[in-house]
Motif scaffolding. Structure first.
Motif, mmCIF file in Angstrom:
data_model
loop_
_atom_site.group_PDB
_atom_site.id
_atom_site.type_symbol
_atom_site.label_atom_id
_atom_site.label_comp_id
_atom_site.label_asym_id
_atom_site.label_seq_id
_atom_site.Cartn_x
_atom_site.Cartn_y
_atom_site.Cartn_z
ATOM 1 N N GLY A 60 3.474 3.888 6.321
ATOM 2 C CA GLY A 60 3.798 4.654 5.114
ATOM 3 C C GLY A 60 2.644 4.555 4.140
ATOM 4 O O GLY A 60 1.497 4.348 4.540
ATOM 5 N N GLU A 61 2.965 4.706 2.861
ATOM 6 C CA GLU A 61 1.910 4.566 1.850
ATOM 7 C C GLU A 61 2.122 3.238 1.150
ATOM 8 O O GLU A 61 3.035 3.081 0.351
ATOM 9 C CB GLU A 61 1.985 5.740 0.869
ATOM 10 C CG GLU A 61 1.600 7.029 1.566
ATOM 11 C CD GLU A 61 1.448 8.196 0.600
ATOM 12 O OE1 GLU A 61 1.166 7.951 -0.589
ATOM 13 O OE2 GLU A 61 1.617 9.325 1.062
ATOM 14 N N LYS A 62 1.322 2.245 1.504
ATOM 15 C CA LYS A 62 1.584 0.875 1.061
ATOM 16 C C LYS A 62 0.347 0.246 0.426
ATOM 17 O O LYS A 62 -0.757 0.394 0.939
ATOM 18 C CB LYS A 62 1.992 0.001 2.261
ATOM 19 C CG LYS A 62 3.297 0.381 2.913
ATOM 20 C CD LYS A 62 4.486 -0.020 2.058
ATOM 21 C CE LYS A 62 5.810 0.322 2.701
ATOM 22 N NZ LYS A 62 6.093 -0.462 3.878
ATOM 23 N N TYR A 63 0.581 -0.470 -0.651
ATOM 24 C CA TYR A 63 -0.474 -1.293 -1.269
ATOM 25 C C TYR A 63 0.076 -2.707 -1.332
ATOM 26 O O TYR A 63 0.844 -3.035 -2.229
ATOM 27 C CB TYR A 63 -0.817 -0.765 -2.665
ATOM 28 C CG TYR A 63 -1.534 0.565 -2.611
ATOM 29 C CD1 TYR A 63 -2.929 0.624 -2.658
ATOM 30 C CD2 TYR A 63 -0.817 1.744 -2.484
ATOM 31 C CE1 TYR A 63 -3.585 1.845 -2.573
ATOM 32 C CE2 TYR A 63 -1.462 2.966 -2.397
ATOM 33 C CZ TYR A 63 -2.852 3.009 -2.442
ATOM 34 O OH TYR A 63 -3.495 4.213 -2.348
ATOM 35 N N ILE A 64 -0.294 -3.532 -0.380
ATOM 36 C CA ILE A 64 0.225 -4.905 -0.335
ATOM 37 C C ILE A 64 -0.872 -5.840 -0.824
ATOM 38 O O ILE A 64 -1.930 -5.951 -0.186
ATOM 39 C CB ILE A 64 0.679 -5.283 1.096
ATOM 40 C CG1 ILE A 64 1.752 -4.290 1.573
ATOM 41 C CG2 ILE A 64 1.190 -6.719 1.135
ATOM 42 C CD1 ILE A 64 2.299 -4.551 2.961
ATOM 43 N N PRO A 65 -0.642 -6.517 -1.946
ATOM 44 C CA PRO A 65 -1.679 -7.415 -2.452
ATOM 45 C C PRO A 65 -1.823 -8.668 -1.575
ATOM 46 O O PRO A 65 -0.833 -9.188 -1.067
ATOM 47 C CB PRO A 65 -1.182 -7.789 -3.855
ATOM 48 C CG PRO A 65 0.262 -7.505 -3.868
ATOM 49 C CD PRO A 65 0.561 -6.499 -2.803
#
Ligand code: KG4
Ligand code: ZN
Length: 361
Positions: free
Chosen positions: A126-131
């Motif tokens: 999907g569209e993910k921004y995982i720090p």
């Protein structure tokens, strides 16, 4: 990068196609899964030989279905990814040999994927921004592992189960009560009507200062406690294990007895969840994690998802929790494609072999 991925590590036969535009945009175009679960329901668990025979029948139609669903032709693909371990050898071979053959005839690069990294990377679909750094808890039928991700190139194994996996504890307990694999969802369903504080079960290794788990003692404690209340289950181990083929215990109980059964299941679920969360938080604090990633079949468990989220929200760090949608928690091929995107390794169709014992290097 368009990746066709194949997953056959246990009883499922999966093929998926992803369009990985960047680390933050991995689009799922097709995710096909054929299961022989109804066959295994008649035997109470997965019989490896039977699983592999079904998989060899399902494999090519599933790949074909994935291409049709994604509206793509083989020439549109950039790579073929496949789970090469851990898992059942016969099952793995079906996927690995299919991927090798397709990579040869279609002239595509071949990406070998560790099933456990597949579970982890289901979180990036999907569209993910995982720090990062993030602590990842992988909980499945065969594994309970804690990892530290500093970057995609720097992943450290912190600890894992010393005996049974959390999913196995759910499955074996459910089997005792007369339910076939996978038992986790059934225990969770029975637990909804129970009091989670009714029974106090041991929480092995809860106070240890490492990141290891142990669930085999808990499984035995559940067995002993359940047998105390339900004489029906006081058979020899062998008899008790085939008991599931008869009638599920629940259907033979009075209303009052049913409540005890629900209480036992709720207390078991609470115990498993509390151990998983305690060790995860310990790792978060020690390593200053910016996120928690939950994955694997047991990550489909509502109680675990909700309690972990609540705990993180209440904690001083207040870091986000990432959990895949439920259909991406249990075994599927999409997660193998996502992990392949982050994998630098390439395999030759002549040399790739299945490795049932594969773990973290
Ligand atoms: O990841 P997975 O599909 O296969 C393995 O790689 O093992 O995980 C299957 C495990 C089984 O133990 C199953 O009982 C458990 O995940 N599971 C659950 C739930 N859904 C699946 N356990 C507890 N609650 C659930 N809702
Ligand atoms: Zn799995």
């Amino acid at each position: 990068m368009k990746i066709l991925s194949i997953e056959t590590s246990c009883d499922e036969t999966g093929a998926a196609i992803l369009d990985a535009k960047s680390e933050h945009e991995i689009i799922l175009l097709a995710n096909i899964l054929a299961t022989s679960m109804e066959v295994h329901a008649t035997t109470g668990g997965v019989i490896p030989e039977i699983a592999a025979r079904h998989q060899s029948n399902y494999m090519l139609p599933v790949v074909w279905d994935a291409l049709q669903t994604a509206k793509l032709k083989p020439e549109d693909l950039d790579a073929i990814a496949v789970t090469y371990g851990p898992g059942l050898i016969g099952s793995l071979l079906v996927g690995v040999e299919t991927a090798k053959t397709l990579s040869y005839i279609w002239n595509k690069q071949l990406i070998p994927v560790n099933h456990l990294f597949g579970h982890l990377y289901a979180n990036w679909i999907g569209e993910k921004y995982i720090p990062l750094p993030a602590v990842a808890l992988i909980v499945s039928g065969g594994h309970t592992d804690l990892l530290l991700l500093k970057s995609h190139e720097d992943i450290t194994f912190l600890g894992g189960t010393r005996d049974d996996a959390a999913g196995e504890c759910f499955d074996k307990s459910a089997r005792l009560l007369g339910y076939a694999y996978p038992g986790g969802p059934k225990i969770a369903q029975l637990a909804q009507q129970g009091d989670e504080n009714a029974f106090v079960f041991p929480r092995p290794l809860i106070g240890s200062h490492d990141y290891d788990f142990s669930f085999s003692g808990l499984k035995t404690a559940f067995l002993n406690e359940t047998r105390k209340y339900f004489p029906l289950l006081r058979k020899t181990t062998t008899q008790a294990h085939v008991g599931w083929q008869e009638v599920a215990l629940e259907s033979q109980l009075s209303e009052r007895e049913k409540q005890t059964l629900y209480d036992l299941c709720a207390s078991l679920e609470k115990t498993i969840v509390s151990v998983l969360i305690k060790k995860t938080l310990q790792a978060v604090e020690t390593f200053g994690a910016q996120a928690v990633i939950l994955s694997g079949g047991v990550a489909a468990n509502e109680k675990l998802r909700e309690t972990l989220l609540e705990t993180l929200e209440k904690s001083a760090t207040n870091i986000p929790l990432f959990v895949p949608e439920k259909f991406l928690c249990t075994d599927n091929a999409a997660m193998i494609g996502a992990a392949a995107y982050f994998t630098k390794e390439r395999a030759g169709w002549q040399t790739l072999t299945a490795n049932p014992e594969l773990y973290f290097d």
